[in-house]
Design an enzyme around this catalytic site. Sequence first.
Site, PDB file in Angstrom:
ATOM      1  N   CYS A 106      56.287  69.520  41.119  1.00 20.31           N
ATOM      2  CA  CYS A 106      55.712  68.187  40.974  1.00 20.31           C
ATOM      3  C   CYS A 106      54.903  68.236  39.690  1.00 20.31           C
ATOM      4  CB  CYS A 106      54.826  67.831  42.168  1.00 20.31           C
ATOM      5  SG  CYS A 106      53.916  66.291  41.909  1.00 20.31           S
ATOM      6  N   CYS A 109      51.408  65.984  39.866  1.00 21.11           N
ATOM      7  CA  CYS A 109      50.275  66.412  40.701  1.00 21.11           C
ATOM      8  C   CYS A 109      50.715  67.638  41.476  1.00 21.11           C
ATOM      9  CB  CYS A 109      49.763  65.280  41.603  1.00 21.11           C
ATOM     10  SG  CYS A 109      51.031  64.357  42.484  1.00 21.11           S
ATOM     11  N   SER A 110      50.836  67.556  42.796  1.00 17.64           N
ATOM     12  CA  SER A 110      51.256  68.736  43.551  1.00 17.64           C
ATOM     13  C   SER A 110      52.007  68.337  44.809  1.00 17.64           C
ATOM     14  CB  SER A 110      50.035  69.601  43.895  1.00 17.64           C
ATOM     15  OG  SER A 110      49.087  68.819  44.588  1.00 17.64           O
ATOM     16  N   CYS A 111      52.829  67.286  44.750  1.00 13.18           N
ATOM     17  CA  CYS A 111      53.622  66.853  45.906  1.00 13.18           C
ATOM     18  C   CYS A 111      54.448  68.024  46.442  1.00 13.18           C
ATOM     19  CB  CYS A 111      54.561  65.716  45.522  1.00 13.18           C
ATOM     20  SG  CYS A 111      53.690  64.236  44.985  1.00 13.18           S
TER      21      CYS A 111
END
Lengths: 198, 83
Positions: A106, A109-111
């Site tokens: 991702c 962000c950090s999905c």
Amino acid sequence: MSTLHDHEHSAAVSRRVKALIARLEDAGITTEAQLDSVVESFLTHARPENGYRVVARAWTDPDFKARLLADANAAVAEIGVDLSHWAPVKLRVVENTPRTHNLIVCTLCSCYPIALLGPSPSWYKSEAYRARAVSEPRAVLREFGIELPDDTQIIVWDSTAEARYMVLPQRPAGTEHLGEAELAALVTRNGLIGTALV
Amino acid sequence: MGFEIGHRVRSRAQVSRGHTRLPSYLQCREGCVVGVLGAYPFPDDRAHNSTNARTEALYTVEFQLGDHAVRADLFEPYLEAST
């Protein structure tokens, strides 16, 4: 990044979270008890073992695998992975083959498919991984110990929107005699992100 | 409007001045629609208008970046048909 810097950063984040919680409580939007129950549910239900079971079933049941690749939300529910604790997201499972290797990132962000894999590893959230996974995935994979043949196509899935991705690794050779539980024990979290072969 | 699998598309430059889910490294690139995911609240709108955001169609688009492919889920306003 120094340890001191990490510590200061995490203290700043922690202050910001406390301030946010206080504002949300004042506004009547949530309570500390509600937040605690969300965190508890998170830790109880979000485990990478969910992903390992999904992979082992897909390796042993071709019909399940077909359903998993077509509609992962419905397929994982069949084997008792309960997604009702989570915000509704579309799960997509992408299959590694002898010709194709998939890698999940991702960049924004950090999905991450938390319900299937639990909390993400810290490197997954690092700027280095997020930047390099899409610009030089072959080098990144090499650093994880994976040397792919030159003619293997790499597909990097950038989780930019509503879907969360999990890799279905190839079943290792020589595992024909193993049952589902033994197969599940071979799978690793990195295998489901694409930074390990299994 | 509306793309289908196999359509060639070009990602736009910056679409919104505020929040967006169009990564800068995927702006102004030629790609191919490989998935049609349905309609979802448009993040660029939802960031400012959480209760009543407009929905937009979401597509998986494949871009060839050097020796590998990157696939990303991009909303219709981020894309235009490529000629």
